[in-house]
Scaffold this motif. Structure first.
Motif, PDB file in Angstrom:
ATOM      1  N   TRP A  94       0.831  -1.206   0.000  1.00 36.65           N
ATOM      2  CA  TRP A  94       0.000   0.000   0.000  1.00 36.65           C
ATOM      3  C   TRP A  94       0.865   1.256   0.000  1.00 36.65           C
ATOM      4  N   SER A 105       2.484   1.845  -3.401  1.00 34.41           N
ATOM      5  CA  SER A 105       1.482   2.332  -4.346  1.00 34.41           C
ATOM      6  C   SER A 105       1.141   3.790  -4.079  1.00 34.41           C
ATOM      7  N   ARG A 106       1.034   4.157  -2.813  1.00 36.64           N
ATOM      8  CA  ARG A 106       0.756   5.552  -2.480  1.00 36.64           C
ATOM      9  C   ARG A 106       1.891   6.462  -2.938  1.00 36.64           C
ATOM     10  N   VAL A 124       1.332   7.168  -6.517  1.00 28.06           N
ATOM     11  CA  VAL A 124       0.199   8.062  -6.753  1.00 28.06           C
ATOM     12  C   VAL A 124       0.598   9.506  -6.526  1.00 28.06           C
ATOM     13  N   LYS A 137      -0.134   8.125 -13.560  1.00 22.82           N
ATOM     14  CA  LYS A 137      -1.475   7.571 -13.444  1.00 22.82           C
ATOM     15  C   LYS A 137      -1.355   6.089 -13.115  1.00 22.82           C
ATOM     16  N   SER A 163      -4.472   0.732 -10.703  1.00 24.05           N
ATOM     17  CA  SER A 163      -5.290   0.210  -9.604  1.00 24.05           C
ATOM     18  C   SER A 163      -5.080   1.058  -8.359  1.00 24.05           C
ATOM     19  N   ARG A 164      -6.041   0.995  -7.478  1.00 30.45           N
ATOM     20  CA  ARG A 164      -5.947   1.736  -6.229  1.00 30.45           C
ATOM     21  C   ARG A 164      -4.949   1.068  -5.282  1.00 30.45           C
ATOM     22  N   SER A 165      -4.584   1.825  -4.263  1.00 27.58           N
ATOM     23  CA  SER A 165      -3.530   1.360  -3.364  1.00 27.58           C
ATOM     24  C   SER A 165      -3.917   0.093  -2.614  1.00 27.58           C
ATOM     25  N   GLN A 166      -5.212  -0.018  -2.247  1.00 25.16           N
ATOM     26  CA  GLN A 166      -5.605  -1.205  -1.495  1.00 25.16           C
ATOM     27  C   GLN A 166      -5.481  -2.488  -2.312  1.00 25.16           C
ATOM     28  N   TYR A 167      -5.615  -2.372  -3.635  1.00 25.37           N
ATOM     29  CA  TYR A 167      -5.434  -3.557  -4.479  1.00 25.37           C
ATOM     30  C   TYR A 167      -3.958  -3.963  -4.536  1.00 25.37           C
ATOM     31  N   HIS A 168      -3.073  -2.991  -4.600  1.00 24.81           N
ATOM     32  CA  HIS A 168      -1.650  -3.324  -4.567  1.00 24.81           C
ATOM     33  C   HIS A 168      -1.277  -3.976  -3.234  1.00 24.81           C
ATOM     34  N   ARG A 212      -5.744  -4.739  -9.492  1.00 23.50           N
ATOM     35  CA  ARG A 212      -7.163  -4.983  -9.250  1.00 23.50           C
ATOM     36  C   ARG A 212      -7.637  -6.232  -9.978  1.00 23.50           C
TER      37      ARG A 212
END
Length: 460
Positions: A23, A26-27, A30, A36, A39-44, A160
């Motif tokens: 997470w 990934s953040r 971002v 860009k 996938s969102r951080s929670q998916y990573h 994701r």
């Protein structure tokens, strides 16, 4: 127990650390300017956690699978060879159990031999070392997988899609387990029931009127009579009495609680009724044997009827009391799910409250109510303990509910209690009886589905 907690704690720590590291990376992507992320951080974080936990679980699973055989071979290696050669399998198992008891710190009966003491101490050290090795291997493989998965995180990584694919596979696996469990149960019943029918004719079993199995040697002698009609009659009699008690009481209770009772009354009455579902069935059996049975016998004597204290009536009434919460609670929830617009529409057309309940609410909630009835019937057919104590255990074909009877479930318990080799009809009959119960519940499901569909088409 302590080792299991340590392993569980290790896996939880690995999951938490892996998710947080995935997470956080990934953040960081971002927050970079002009990047860009697919996938969102929670998916990573979830993908890294999955990659981390799989090899750790694999290591723990392999050790759990092979640990018994490894421990067995190690104990044998620590025993004197002449002793191992002189013992049969039962004696060797006894010595191994003593060594394991010494290694675990529990005492053993009798005098401890020197070779048992040394083997127990060696086994204790071996178990400690292997546990450390398993912990280190699980943690090491998990950390390596964590670093590898974290290194794969990039802006275009389709985390994701991967996570959703894994979740889909897990859901499919859970569904397959449920289906395969059902298939396995049916297969085991069918195969063992087929063996039973090689001893007893299906016609004698399904149409016989005498239930008198004999626990004799299977190779010779009379095996007895295995007519299921007395048991089937007793099962249906007790279930019908239970439903005659539970259905009207449970359904009317649900209607009152959902439509008439004030909120304060409902908040008190519904939990009290649901407490009945949490009472152990053995308590209901004692209640039937000590209270309900003598009470019914006393009433029968007062009006000139011979009522046995242990009878189908006693078991049916108490069983009906037991399954009232299944009907009342489920029916109440289902009635409350009927859209309010349907009730308001009925009131707008001039219908009274009772007419609305009878002509709108109950038809709309019929599929769920039938499901509640079906659950209650299945519960009644499969009940054992109440019938053991309250029905009398008399496998005689009779239609009088005031006399003792026996049921299929009680007979299954009787036939499978004690030492069973599953080589003769005396024990194999339990599988034939279980298959009969399965077919009965299956037919009930089919009939219920047919009724619901026909009524739903008519209602729509």
């Amino acid at each position: 127990m302590v080792n299991s907690l340590i392993i569980a704690g290790l896996l939880i720590v690995l999951l938490g650390v892996a998710y947080q590291m995935g997470w956080s990376k990934s953040r960081a992507l971002v927050t970079a300017d002009g990047v860009k992320v697919h996938s969102r951080s929670q998916y990573h974080g979830s993908l890294v956690a999955i990659w981390t936990i799989i090899p750790a679980l694999l290591v723990v699973g392999l050790w759990a699978y092979f640990s018994d055989s490894v421990t067995h071979n190690y104990i044998v290696s620590q025993l004197p060879s002449d002793l191992v050669m002189s013992l049969d399998q039962a004696g060797l198992n006894g010595v191994m159990q003593r060594v394991q008891a010494i290694a675990s710190g529990y005492g053993v009966a009798g005098e401890v031999q020197p070779y048992e003491q040394s083997a127990g101490e060696a086994l204790r050290q071996f178990q400690f070392i292997t546990f450390l090795v398993v912990i280190a291997a699980a943690a090491g493989t998990g950390i390596l997988a964590l670093l590898y998965a974290r290194g794969k995180i990039s802006a275009r990584l389709r985390a994701r899609n991967s996570v959703e694919r894994i979740v889909t596979l897990l859901l499919l696996l859970c569904s397959a387990i449920a289906i395969l469990t059902t298939v396995g149960i049916v297969a085991s019943l069918v195969t063992e029931a087929f063996k039973f029918f090689t001893f007893i004719s299906p016609a004698d079993f399904f149409f016989g009127t005498v239930w008198a199995p004999k626990f004799a040697t299977t190779a010779s002698g009379d095996a007895g009579q295995y007519g299921i009609l007395p048991l089937l009659t007793g099962t249906l009699m007790v279930s019908v009495i239970a439903m005659l008690v539970a259905v009207p009481v449970g359904l009317m209770t649900a209607v009152y609680l959902s439509q008439y009772a004030p909120r304060s009354v409902r908040a008190v009455v519904k939990p009290i009724i649901e407490i009945l579902a949490g009472i152990p069935t053995i308590v209901y059996g004692f209640f039937a044997l000590v209270t309900v049975g003598p009470f019914l016998a006393g009433i029968g004597a007062a009006i000139g009827l011979q009522v046995s204290a242990t009878s189908a009536l006693t078991a049916g009434i108490v069983m009906g009391i037991m399954i009232i919460p299944f009907i009342s609670s489920l029916s109440d929830d289902i009635l409350n799910q009927v859209p309010l617009a349907m009730r308001d529409g009925a009131f707008g057309l001039g219908a009274t409250k009772s007419e609305t309940i009878r002509n709108v609410l109950l038809p709309a909630a019929l599929p769920g109510i039938v499901g509640a009835f079906l659950l209650a019937i299945s519960r009644a057919i499969g009940e054992t303990m109440i019938v053991v104590l309250a029905a009398g255990n008399s496998p005689v074909l009779r239609g009088n509910p005031l006399q003792p009877v026996s049921t299929i479930t009680v007979s299954i318990v009787n036939q499978l209690t004690g030492d069973t080799d599953f080589a003769g009809p005396q024990s194999l009959v339990g599988f034939a009886l279980g298959l009969t119960l399965f077919v009965m519940t299956l037919v009930l499901n089919i009939v219920a589905l047919y009724i619901v569909r026909r009524f739903r088409e008519q209602y729509e």
